[in-house]
Design a protein around this motif. Sequence first.
Motif, short mmCIF file in Angstrom:
data_model
loop_
_atom_site.label_atom_id
_atom_site.label_comp_id
_atom_site.label_asym_id
_atom_site.label_seq_id
_atom_site.Cartn_x
_atom_site.Cartn_y
_atom_site.Cartn_z
N GLU A 45 -8.23 8.19 -44.23
CA GLU A 45 -8.85 7.14 -43.42
C GLU A 45 -10.10 7.63 -42.69
O GLU A 45 -11.04 6.89 -42.47
CB GLU A 45 -7.84 6.61 -42.41
N TYR A 46 -10.10 8.91 -42.28
CA TYR A 46 -11.22 9.48 -41.52
C TYR A 46 -11.81 10.64 -42.31
O TYR A 46 -11.46 11.79 -42.09
CB TYR A 46 -10.75 9.95 -40.14
N GLU A 47 -12.70 10.34 -43.22
CA GLU A 47 -13.30 11.34 -44.08
C GLU A 47 -14.00 12.42 -43.26
O GLU A 47 -14.75 12.12 -42.32
CB GLU A 47 -14.31 10.68 -45.01
N GLY A 48 -13.74 13.66 -43.58
CA GLY A 48 -14.38 14.78 -42.90
C GLY A 48 -13.69 15.22 -41.62
O GLY A 48 -14.18 16.11 -40.94
N VAL A 49 -12.53 14.62 -41.30
CA VAL A 49 -11.80 15.04 -40.10
C VAL A 49 -11.42 16.52 -40.25
O VAL A 49 -11.04 16.96 -41.32
CB VAL A 49 -10.56 14.15 -39.84
N GLU A 50 -11.59 17.29 -39.19
CA GLU A 50 -11.34 18.73 -39.26
C GLU A 50 -9.92 19.10 -38.85
O GLU A 50 -9.28 19.91 -39.50
CB GLU A 50 -12.34 19.48 -38.39
N GLU A 51 -9.43 18.53 -37.74
CA GLU A 51 -8.09 18.88 -37.28
C GLU A 51 -7.55 17.79 -36.37
O GLU A 51 -8.24 17.33 -35.47
CB GLU A 51 -8.11 20.21 -36.53
N VAL A 52 -6.30 17.37 -36.62
CA VAL A 52 -5.61 16.41 -35.78
C VAL A 52 -4.22 17.00 -35.50
O VAL A 52 -3.51 17.39 -36.42
CB VAL A 52 -5.45 15.03 -36.45
N CYS A 53 -3.89 17.10 -34.21
CA CYS A 53 -2.60 17.69 -33.83
C CYS A 53 -1.90 16.84 -32.78
O CYS A 53 -2.55 16.18 -31.97
CB CYS A 53 -2.80 19.08 -33.22
N THR A 54 -0.57 16.85 -32.82
CA THR A 54 0.20 16.32 -31.71
C THR A 54 0.40 17.47 -30.74
O THR A 54 0.37 18.63 -31.15
CB THR A 54 1.57 15.79 -32.16
N VAL A 55 0.60 17.19 -29.46
CA VAL A 55 0.71 18.25 -28.47
C VAL A 55 1.92 18.01 -27.58
O VAL A 55 2.14 16.91 -27.11
CB VAL A 55 -0.55 18.31 -27.57
N GLN A 56 2.71 19.07 -27.38
CA GLN A 56 3.82 19.04 -26.44
C GLN A 56 3.75 20.29 -25.57
O GLN A 56 3.77 21.40 -26.09
CB GLN A 56 5.15 18.99 -27.18
N THR A 57 3.64 20.12 -24.26
CA THR A 57 3.59 21.27 -23.35
C THR A 57 4.98 21.86 -23.21
O THR A 57 5.93 21.15 -22.93
CB THR A 57 3.06 20.85 -21.97
N ILE A 58 5.08 23.17 -23.46
CA ILE A 58 6.36 23.87 -23.34
C ILE A 58 6.48 24.51 -21.97
O ILE A 58 7.52 24.44 -21.33
CB ILE A 58 6.49 24.93 -24.45
N ALA A 59 5.41 25.13 -21.50
CA ALA A 59 5.45 25.80 -20.19
C ALA A 59 4.05 25.89 -19.60
O ALA A 59 3.07 26.00 -20.32
CB ALA A 59 6.03 27.21 -20.35
N SER A 60 4.01 25.85 -18.29
CA SER A 60 2.76 26.05 -17.58
C SER A 60 3.14 26.72 -16.26
O SER A 60 3.94 26.19 -15.49
CB SER A 60 2.07 24.72 -17.31
N GLU A 61 2.59 27.90 -16.04
CA GLU A 61 2.97 28.65 -14.84
C GLU A 61 1.82 29.47 -14.31
O GLU A 61 0.91 29.83 -15.05
CB GLU A 61 4.17 29.56 -15.14
N GLU A 62 1.86 29.73 -13.03
CA GLU A 62 0.86 30.61 -12.42
C GLU A 62 1.42 32.01 -12.34
O GLU A 62 2.60 32.21 -12.07
CB GLU A 62 0.49 30.12 -11.00
N LYS A 63 0.56 32.98 -12.63
CA LYS A 63 0.98 34.39 -12.56
C LYS A 63 0.07 35.14 -11.63
O LYS A 63 -1.05 34.83 -11.45
CB LYS A 63 0.94 35.03 -13.94
#
Length: 97
Positions: free
Chosen positions: A79-97
């Motif tokens: 459907e989208y000729e030339g598309v380079e990358e399509v991803c779904t995203v799910q955050t697993i962790a986010s923390e301050e160190k």
Amino acid sequence: MNVYPEKFGDKAVRGEFRIVPAAAEKDTKDTQRQVYELTLDKSVRTLILETTVATRAQMTTKNVSRVLLEDVTADFEEEYEGVEEVCTVQTIASEEK
């Protein structure tokens, strides 16, 4: 590996899980990717575990995020000729160190 679609004891689906060498050009100083392929019933899914370390300006803490991406580019190429990358995203962790 065996995957039980509904519950343990039901008919198992035979699958394969393997680590794929990641494309080095996708890694940066702050981001690293590990790529996996999951094969079930002749369907191949590409999963990417991405870790990003962001240093906040003028602070001594770092924010470390881990997200699981699924590469679904093939679903959009027609459907989208030339598309380079399509991803779904799910955050697993986010923390301050």
